[in-house]
Design a protein around this motif. Sequence first.
Motif, PDB file in Angstrom:
ATOM      1  N   ALA A 161       0.854  -1.183   0.000  1.00 24.24           N
ATOM      2  CA  ALA A 161       0.000   0.000   0.000  1.00 24.24           C
ATOM      3  C   ALA A 161       0.894   1.237   0.000  1.00 24.24           C
ATOM      4  O   ALA A 161       1.734   1.406   0.886  1.00 24.24           O
ATOM      5  N   VAL A 162       0.704   2.082  -1.003  1.00 23.98           N
ATOM      6  CA  VAL A 162       1.531   3.274  -1.184  1.00 23.98           C
ATOM      7  C   VAL A 162       0.760   4.494  -0.699  1.00 23.98           C
ATOM      8  O   VAL A 162      -0.348   4.760  -1.159  1.00 23.98           O
ATOM      9  N   TRP A 163       1.345   5.233   0.233  1.00 26.29           N
ATOM     10  CA  TRP A 163       0.708   6.453   0.714  1.00 26.29           C
ATOM     11  C   TRP A 163       0.802   7.559  -0.330  1.00 26.29           C
ATOM     12  O   TRP A 163       1.838   7.742  -0.974  1.00 26.29           O
ATOM     13  N   ARG A 164      -0.271   8.323  -0.478  1.00 33.46           N
ATOM     14  CA  ARG A 164      -0.288   9.537  -1.280  1.00 33.46           C
ATOM     15  C   ARG A 164      -0.840  10.664  -0.405  1.00 33.46           C
ATOM     16  O   ARG A 164      -1.842  10.490   0.286  1.00 33.46           O
ATOM     17  N   GLY A 165      -0.163  11.818  -0.442  1.00 35.44           N
ATOM     18  CA  GLY A 165      -0.646  12.962   0.316  1.00 35.44           C
ATOM     19  C   GLY A 165      -0.337  12.903   1.794  1.00 35.44           C
ATOM     20  O   GLY A 165      -0.986  13.602   2.591  1.00 35.44           O
ATOM     21  N   LEU A 166       0.643  12.105   2.174  1.00 36.78           N
ATOM     22  CA  LEU A 166       1.057  12.007   3.580  1.00 36.78           C
ATOM     23  C   LEU A 166       2.570  12.139   3.622  1.00 36.78           C
ATOM     24  O   LEU A 166       3.287  11.363   2.978  1.00 36.78           O
ATOM     25  N   ALA A 167       3.062  13.129   4.360  1.00 34.95           N
ATOM     26  CA  ALA A 167       4.503  13.352   4.440  1.00 34.95           C
ATOM     27  C   ALA A 167       5.221  12.107   4.946  1.00 34.95           C
ATOM     28  O   ALA A 167       4.700  11.372   5.792  1.00 34.95           O
ATOM     29  N   ASP A 168       6.425  11.890   4.421  1.00 34.88           N
ATOM     30  CA  ASP A 168       7.169  10.684   4.779  1.00 34.88           C
ATOM     31  C   ASP A 168       7.335  10.526   6.284  1.00 34.88           C
ATOM     32  O   ASP A 168       7.144   9.437   6.837  1.00 34.88           O
ATOM     33  N   HIS A 169       7.706  11.611   6.979  1.00 34.67           N
ATOM     34  CA  HIS A 169       7.965  11.469   8.415  1.00 34.67           C
ATOM     35  C   HIS A 169       6.692  11.157   9.176  1.00 34.67           C
ATOM     36  O   HIS A 169       6.744  10.541  10.241  1.00 34.67           O
ATOM     37  N   GLU A 170       5.531  11.542   8.624  1.00 33.78           N
ATOM     38  CA  GLU A 170       4.266  11.203   9.264  1.00 33.78           C
ATOM     39  C   GLU A 170       3.850   9.768   8.952  1.00 33.78           C
ATOM     40  O   GLU A 170       3.177   9.122   9.757  1.00 33.78           O
ATOM     41  N   SER A 171       4.235   9.260   7.808  1.00 32.50           N
ATOM     42  CA  SER A 171       3.820   7.904   7.443  1.00 32.50           C
ATOM     43  C   SER A 171       4.604   6.836   8.188  1.00 32.50           C
ATOM     44  O   SER A 171       4.111   5.715   8.366  1.00 32.50           O
ATOM     45  N   ARG A 172       5.786   7.180   8.661  1.00 31.58           N
ATOM     46  CA  ARG A 172       6.623   6.176   9.320  1.00 31.58           C
ATOM     47  C   ARG A 172       5.998   5.731  10.646  1.00 31.58           C
ATOM     48  O   ARG A 172       5.667   6.541  11.495  1.00 31.58           O
ATOM     49  N   GLY A 173       5.844   4.428  10.785  1.00 33.77           N
ATOM     50  CA  GLY A 173       5.346   3.860  12.033  1.00 33.77           C
ATOM     51  C   GLY A 173       3.845   3.867  12.194  1.00 33.77           C
ATOM     52  O   GLY A 173       3.347   3.467  13.252  1.00 33.77           O
ATOM     53  N   GLN A 174       3.088   4.297  11.181  1.00 31.46           N
ATOM     54  CA  GLN A 174       1.629   4.337  11.323  1.00 31.46           C
ATOM     55  C   GLN A 174       1.083   2.920  11.520  1.00 31.46           C
ATOM     56  O   GLN A 174       1.244   2.048  10.668  1.00 31.46           O
ATOM     57  N   TYR A 175       0.407   2.711  12.633  1.00 36.89           N
ATOM     58  CA  TYR A 175      -0.137   1.393  12.995  1.00 36.89           C
ATOM     59  C   TYR A 175      -1.578   1.332  12.491  1.00 36.89           C
ATOM     60  O   TYR A 175      -2.537   1.448  13.260  1.00 36.89           O
ATOM     61  N   LEU A 176      -1.710   1.145  11.181  1.00 34.49           N
ATOM     62  CA  LEU A 176      -3.018   1.252  10.539  1.00 34.49           C
ATOM     63  C   LEU A 176      -3.225   0.183   9.475  1.00 34.49           C
ATOM     64  O   LEU A 176      -2.259  -0.241   8.835  1.00 34.49           O
ATOM     65  N   PRO A 177      -4.510  -0.154   9.261  1.00 36.64           N
ATOM     66  CA  PRO A 177      -5.663   0.106  10.138  1.00 36.64           C
ATOM     67  C   PRO A 177      -5.594  -0.813  11.355  1.00 36.64           C
ATOM     68  O   PRO A 177      -5.046  -1.905  11.284  1.00 36.64           O
ATOM     69  N   PHE A 178      -6.184  -0.368  12.459  1.00 34.97           N
ATOM     70  CA  PHE A 178      -6.048  -1.138  13.705  1.00 34.97           C
ATOM     71  C   PHE A 178      -7.355  -1.800  14.136  1.00 34.97           C
ATOM     72  O   PHE A 178      -7.427  -2.338  15.239  1.00 34.97           O
ATOM     73  N   THR A 179      -8.340  -1.788  13.269  1.00 34.35           N
ATOM     74  CA  THR A 179      -9.663  -2.296  13.650  1.00 34.35           C
ATOM     75  C   THR A 179      -9.997  -3.649  13.043  1.00 34.35           C
ATOM     76  O   THR A 179     -11.082  -4.163  13.281  1.00 34.35           O
ATOM     77  N   ARG A 180      -9.078  -4.232  12.269  1.00 36.11           N
ATOM     78  CA  ARG A 180      -9.405  -5.436  11.501  1.00 36.11           C
ATOM     79  C   ARG A 180      -8.997  -6.719  12.226  1.00 36.11           C
ATOM     80  O   ARG A 180      -8.019  -6.735  12.977  1.00 36.11           O
ATOM     81  N   PRO A 181      -9.704  -7.810  11.968  1.00 36.14           N
ATOM     82  CA  PRO A 181      -9.226  -9.113  12.443  1.00 36.14           C
ATOM     83  C   PRO A 181      -8.008  -9.537  11.639  1.00 36.14           C
ATOM     84  O   PRO A 181      -7.626  -8.870  10.662  1.00 36.14           O
ATOM     85  N   HIS A 182      -7.392 -10.639  12.024  1.00 39.33           N
ATOM     86  CA  HIS A 182      -6.257 -11.143  11.259  1.00 39.33           C
ATOM     87  C   HIS A 182      -6.698 -11.437   9.822  1.00 39.33           C
ATOM     88  O   HIS A 182      -7.711 -12.096   9.595  1.00 39.33           O
ATOM     89  N   GLN A 183      -5.934 -10.916   8.846  1.00 33.82           N
ATOM     90  CA  GLN A 183      -6.356 -10.980   7.448  1.00 33.82           C
ATOM     91  C   GLN A 183      -5.807 -12.176   6.683  1.00 33.82           C
ATOM     92  O   GLN A 183      -6.345 -12.562   5.650  1.00 33.82           O
ATOM     93  N   GLY A 184      -4.682 -12.718   7.139  1.00 29.19           N
ATOM     94  CA  GLY A 184      -4.112 -13.880   6.454  1.00 29.19           C
ATOM     95  C   GLY A 184      -3.381 -13.544   5.168  1.00 29.19           C
ATOM     96  O   GLY A 184      -3.133 -14.433   4.334  1.00 29.19           O
ATOM     97  N   LEU A 185      -2.995 -12.280   4.969  1.00 31.42           N
ATOM     98  CA  LEU A 185      -2.268 -11.876   3.766  1.00 31.42           C
ATOM     99  C   LEU A 185      -1.271 -10.789   4.139  1.00 31.42           C
ATOM    100  O   LEU A 185      -1.667  -9.726   4.627  1.00 31.42           O
ATOM    101  N   PRO A 186       0.025 -11.005   3.925  1.00 29.15           N
ATOM    102  CA  PRO A 186       1.015 -10.006   4.331  1.00 29.15           C
ATOM    103  C   PRO A 186       0.871  -8.713   3.534  1.00 29.15           C
ATOM    104  O   PRO A 186       0.712  -8.731   2.313  1.00 29.15           O
TER     105      PRO A 186
END
Length: 469
Positions: A161-186
């Motif tokens: 997943a490629v971020w658009r419109g989010l500064a690099d320093h803000e994108s680093r470490g984003q723990y998202l999305p955090f509401t999903r069950p285990h998806q089974g796909l890296p």
Amino acid sequence: MPTHAEHIDRLNALGPRRSGNQAHRTLIDEVAAELTALGHRVERDTHSFERWDASEDAVSLTVDGDGVEVASAWPYSGETGPMGVTAALVLLRGRRKRWAAARGRIAVIEVDNVEAPASLVLDSWDGRLPFDSVANPVISSELAGTDLTAARAAGVVGVIAVWRGLADHESRGQYLPFTRPHQGLPAVWVPESESDRVVAAARRGATATLVLDATRHADATMDTVWAVSPGAGPHADESVLVVTHSDGGNAVEENGHIGLLALARDAAEIPHDRTIVFVLVAGHLRIPAVTEHGQATTAWLRAHPELWSPAAGGRTAVAGLVIEHLGALHDRTDAPHPGEDPDAAEPELLYATTREFDALVRSAWGNPAVRPVKPGALVHLGEGEPLFENGIPAIALVTGPVSLLAETRHAGVDLDLLGRQVDAFRALQRRLADAPDRAAFGVVRRPGRIRKIFAIARVAWFLARRRQR
């Protein structure tokens, strides 16, 4: 009790408190010990679940043999093992992904950090909102609607997943999305600075190796801790709930226990009419582990109806205070190009779920610029949502800087602002615990079916217009 500054230093020293990890469990124990030292009897509800975790050195991406920076892993997505998965890249565009076109490949998708009208997620009491628009990756990661389980069923072997419109320093470490069950796909996120390179590689079908050597711990546990401060007046059978959560990736998300402990000290030292219940919930960053709907506080409400529900024959909750994200500054302290005022506070986002509480906040909060909001038709952000859904009038702080879900030791915290907010919550607790008539708190009115349908239509229209640009 530690000072506010010492509490923040401790959070930075502990590092990210992913649900159920050692740092999270340590903080829970420390807060429980402080509540006990104040003379409160601490109770615990233990949640058992399968914990997913990936360290930074277990995540990498190469394209045609060249390394690509990874901003963060997609939590609870999947695992590749130490050797990773190697496959051709394919670019998928549009909100409705044709995952079948990426069968046997690694899909590359683009996710815009959408700037959306604030009115899509918030409502107001006076026709005005604290800000006109919101561009937060928490919301954008959800609006993207990416379904990794559908991708896995279609035979996709990984997602970038490629971020658009989010500064690099803000994108680093984003723990998202955090509401999903285990998806089974890296899946992983890459910063915008890598976007053109990765998208071009996907267009030509380049080969990539994605490593997400995550681990799964089947026997993980985390505790919700809570304590009751009995009322000493004629309304002792009525309760006021004071709620925050313990998991978080930085010293803003979550530092609400600082306020909870201050209010617990106040309750221990000053007699109060109504019973006050202090609740530090676990599972905010792993909601599927504790409840199938709503926020983590939902699980505590279901487990202890005798402390809030008149139907259970115990106490009746007449009000709530929800404390999250104290002292939030707009910029991270490591921002490469901070705003004109690097110490500028993020606009305070305060919910008041009744008109009466709206008036109370305006008179008692101490910041005349604050405009309390009421929940939108589709969402009440934060742990105040379960109180709203159960008809408990509440005031909830849930300020949302862009770095809110970033795992970083550089979250911007204004200690003076934090102190003022704690003092405001302390004053509110005294008012709610001793007000003679709960009728003055008002009645929660949840949105009806027509209002929800209209809100859904507005969101769909907004997303459709974006696709046409």
